[in-house]
Design a protein around this motif. Structure first.
Motif, mmCIF file in Angstrom:
data_model
loop_
_atom_site.group_PDB
_atom_site.id
_atom_site.type_symbol
_atom_site.label_atom_id
_atom_site.label_comp_id
_atom_site.label_asym_id
_atom_site.label_seq_id
_atom_site.Cartn_x
_atom_site.Cartn_y
_atom_site.Cartn_z
ATOM 1 N N GLY A 33 85.387 63.749 48.397
ATOM 2 C CA GLY A 33 86.302 64.657 47.708
ATOM 3 C C GLY A 33 85.511 65.714 46.964
ATOM 4 O O GLY A 33 84.657 66.396 47.537
ATOM 5 N N SER A 34 85.746 65.835 45.671
ATOM 6 C CA SER A 34 85.039 66.830 44.861
ATOM 7 C C SER A 34 83.772 66.273 44.221
ATOM 8 O O SER A 34 83.081 66.983 43.484
ATOM 9 N N THR A 35 83.466 64.993 44.507
ATOM 10 C CA THR A 35 82.301 64.353 43.888
ATOM 11 C C THR A 35 81.124 64.340 44.851
ATOM 12 O O THR A 35 81.237 63.810 45.968
ATOM 13 N N ARG A 36 80.019 64.927 44.448
ATOM 14 C CA ARG A 36 78.807 64.919 45.270
ATOM 15 C C ARG A 36 77.952 63.717 44.860
ATOM 16 O O ARG A 36 77.547 63.602 43.696
ATOM 17 N N VAL A 37 77.669 62.835 45.825
ATOM 18 C CA VAL A 37 76.904 61.619 45.520
ATOM 19 C C VAL A 37 75.476 61.680 46.056
ATOM 20 O O VAL A 37 74.618 60.906 45.615
ATOM 21 N N LEU A 38 75.205 62.568 47.003
ATOM 22 C CA LEU A 38 73.836 62.801 47.469
ATOM 23 C C LEU A 38 73.584 64.304 47.428
ATOM 24 O O LEU A 38 74.390 65.089 47.929
ATOM 25 N N HIS A 39 72.462 64.692 46.840
ATOM 26 C CA HIS A 39 72.190 66.104 46.575
ATOM 27 C C HIS A 39 71.011 66.595 47.417
ATOM 28 O O HIS A 39 69.904 66.768 46.916
ATOM 29 N N GLY A 40 71.206 66.769 48.701
ATOM 30 C CA GLY A 40 70.154 67.341 49.543
ATOM 31 C C GLY A 40 68.927 66.469 49.650
ATOM 32 O O GLY A 40 67.802 66.924 49.388
ATOM 33 N N VAL A 41 69.091 65.226 50.058
ATOM 34 C CA VAL A 41 67.980 64.267 50.113
ATOM 35 C C VAL A 41 67.056 64.574 51.296
ATOM 36 O O VAL A 41 67.504 64.700 52.437
ATOM 37 N N ASP A 42 65.767 64.686 51.016
ATOM 38 C CA ASP A 42 64.727 64.810 52.037
ATOM 39 C C ASP A 42 63.836 63.583 51.939
ATOM 40 O O ASP A 42 63.310 63.266 50.862
ATOM 41 N N LEU A 43 63.658 62.898 53.052
ATOM 42 C CA LEU A 43 62.861 61.664 53.046
ATOM 43 C C LEU A 43 62.320 61.402 54.440
ATOM 44 O O LEU A 43 63.074 61.394 55.412
ATOM 45 N N ASP A 44 61.008 61.215 54.541
ATOM 46 C CA ASP A 44 60.358 60.857 55.807
ATOM 47 C C ASP A 44 59.858 59.421 55.717
ATOM 48 O O ASP A 44 59.076 59.089 54.814
ATOM 49 N N ILE A 45 60.297 58.592 56.657
ATOM 50 C CA ILE A 45 59.885 57.190 56.726
ATOM 51 C C ILE A 45 58.958 57.035 57.913
ATOM 52 O O ILE A 45 59.285 57.449 59.036
ATOM 53 N N ARG A 46 57.816 56.443 57.693
ATOM 54 C CA ARG A 46 56.780 56.376 58.718
ATOM 55 C C ARG A 46 57.060 55.265 59.734
ATOM 56 O O ARG A 46 57.732 54.279 59.406
ATOM 57 N N PRO A 47 56.516 55.393 60.939
ATOM 58 C CA PRO A 47 56.702 54.342 61.950
ATOM 59 C C PRO A 47 56.185 52.993 61.455
ATOM 60 O O PRO A 47 55.064 52.896 60.955
ATOM 61 N N GLY A 48 57.023 51.960 61.573
ATOM 62 C CA GLY A 48 56.616 50.617 61.185
ATOM 63 C C GLY A 48 56.551 50.368 59.699
ATOM 64 O O GLY A 48 56.116 49.304 59.258
ATOM 65 N N GLU A 49 57.026 51.309 58.903
ATOM 66 C CA GLU A 49 56.949 51.188 57.444
ATOM 67 C C GLU A 49 58.097 50.345 56.894
ATOM 68 O O GLU A 49 59.203 50.360 57.423
ATOM 69 N N PHE A 50 57.814 49.612 55.837
ATOM 70 C CA PHE A 50 58.841 48.912 55.067
ATOM 71 C C PHE A 50 59.083 49.759 53.829
ATOM 72 O O PHE A 50 58.281 49.776 52.893
ATOM 73 N N LEU A 51 60.192 50.505 53.837
ATOM 74 C CA LEU A 51 60.513 51.392 52.731
ATOM 75 C C LEU A 51 61.734 50.877 51.989
ATOM 76 O O LEU A 51 62.748 50.561 52.599
ATOM 77 N N SER A 52 61.641 50.814 50.675
ATOM 78 C CA SER A 52 62.764 50.378 49.850
ATOM 79 C C SER A 52 63.405 51.566 49.147
ATOM 80 O O SER A 52 62.705 52.454 48.651
ATOM 81 N N LEU A 53 64.735 51.566 49.130
ATOM 82 C CA LEU A 53 65.499 52.494 48.310
ATOM 83 C C LEU A 53 65.896 51.723 47.058
ATOM 84 O O LEU A 53 66.662 50.766 47.123
ATOM 85 N N LEU A 54 65.353 52.129 45.929
ATOM 86 C CA LEU A 54 65.508 51.382 44.677
ATOM 87 C C LEU A 54 66.214 52.249 43.651
ATOM 88 O O LEU A 54 65.886 53.425 43.484
ATOM 89 N N GLY A 55 67.167 51.657 42.959
ATOM 90 C CA GLY A 55 67.828 52.394 41.891
ATOM 91 C C GLY A 55 69.010 51.632 41.355
ATOM 92 O O GLY A 55 69.428 50.613 41.919
ATOM 93 N N PRO A 56 69.583 52.101 40.258
ATOM 94 C CA PRO A 56 70.729 51.427 39.653
ATOM 95 C C PRO A 56 71.980 51.594 40.493
ATOM 96 O O PRO A 56 72.033 52.438 41.413
#
Length: 363
Positions: A33-56
């Motif tokens: 709706g009128s609420t923006r929850v992601l603001h232009g996220v740029d993220l590169d995850i490498r091949p075979g990487e274990f990447l965590s998205l951490l936050g409240p």
């Protein structure tokens, strides 16, 4: 049997081990709706990487994962898997494995049938699907329970079945959305270590969503710390803990005491110690983020013990001190278990002259 003891030649999933594929988010915006929850996220995850998205809660990490999974459509931006734009590709054509907090097992199917479900949906012959399902169950240590039903399993065992079902199709990317949060503490630690060992053996690119910093620090190659729909910092667990880029990261990753202090010319005077400032320098009244392992018993700062907790190999105590400007602060100090402090006891403290993050007071 541990996963390291399983012969690669005897297990089709290990024999097919790859190097993983890259994943990229490019300018990803999401609005409800009128609420923006992601603001232009740029993220590169490498091949075979274990990447965590951490936050409240509410920071956007699960929304970002669901966009990668194809369960949500980005308002704008691009999602790439192995270089290909999958932004409009349906979930069932993205070649992903997914494990969620809810086990979501079929109660009328056996453990082996649950593990084989994705293969049968792909029209793999039943005999072959059953064999590969046993391979997957062997990797999570449950082949001996193949004929049982979900209600006959513990929570940890059910989540292992869900993990086996996710990897049996040999997906390009494994998505884990708070898969451990419904388990008790001991099982949670054991299963997180097993997931990491499995990921390393399979070489699969993995994205792990959690609000638990201890989990993220324990298993990740890198961690992206999110807040209010943005990535505040991305780095190795060591980078985030030792060199937080913002006060928000310092507050969320690890444990800190927030202590009134005075900053000037790139240094801060905190509890009688002159320490370098991490990140952007500010002048004037600030709050310094002081780690408990950088506080010592003994020194020139007098305080009163208000809490002391025995943690097995150490103790963590909270001491109320008065700062140079007359304000009070609660300072955590980590010390030997043999140094027993009583509530109300008067002690002295000192702070190591290590770099600290600061923010303007009242910010």
């Amino acid at each position: 049997m541990t996963i390291d003891a399983i012969d690669t030649d005897e297990n089709a999933l290990l024999a097919a081990r790859g190097q993983g594929v890259p994943v990229a988010f490019q300018g990803v915006v999401k609005e409800f709706g009128s609420t923006r929850v992601l603001h232009g996220v740029d993220l590169d995850i490498r091949p075979g990487e274990f990447l965590s998205l951490l936050g409240p809660s509410g920071c956007g990490k699960t929304t970002l994962l669901r966009i990668l999974a194809g369960l949500e459509q980005a308002t704008s931006g691009v999602v790439r898997i192995d270089g290909a734009d999958v932004s409009t590709v349906p979930t069932n054509r993205r070649d992903l494995g997914m494990v969620f907090q809810a086990y979501s097992l079929f109660p009328h199917l056996t453990v082996q049938q649950n593990a084989a479900f994705g293969l049968e949906r792909r029209r793999v012959a039943k005999v072959e699907a059953a064999r590969r399902a046993l391979d997957a169950l062997r990797l999570v240590g449950l082949e001996h329970l193949a004929d049982r039903y979900p209600h006959q399993l513990s929570g940890g065992q059910q989540q292992r079945v869900a993990l086996a079902r996710a990897i049996v199709t040999e997906p390009r990317v494994l998505l884990l959305d708070e898969p451990l949060s419904a388990l008790d503490a001991k099982v949670r630690v054991q299963l997180r270590d097993e997931i990491r060992a499995l990921q390393l053996r399979l070489g699969i690119t993995t994205v792990f969503v959690t609000h638990d910093q201890e989990e993220a620090l324990a298993v990740s190659d890198r961690i992206a710390v999110m807040d209010a729909g943005r990535i505040e910092q991305i780095g190795t667990p060591e980078d985030l803990y030792l060199h937080p880029a913002t006060p928000g990261v310092a507050a969320f990753v690890g444990l800190s005491s927030i202590v009134p202090a005075v900053a000037r010319s790139g240094f801060v005077e905190v509890l009688g110690t002159r320490a370098p400032i991490l990140g952007d320098a500010v002048d004037g009244s600030v709050e310094a983020f002081v780690r408990p392992e950088n506080v010592r018993l003994g020194g020139s700062v007098l305080g009163t013990v208000v809490e002391s907790t025995f943690l097995g190999s150490m103790r963590r105590s909270v001491v109320r001190v008065e700062t140079a400007d007359g304000s009070a602060a609660l300072v955590r100090v980590q010390h030997a278990a043999s140094e027993r402090l009583e509530v109300g006891e008067r002690v002295t403290l000192s702070v190591d002259a290590v770099p600290v993050v600061v923010r303007p007071r009242g910010a």
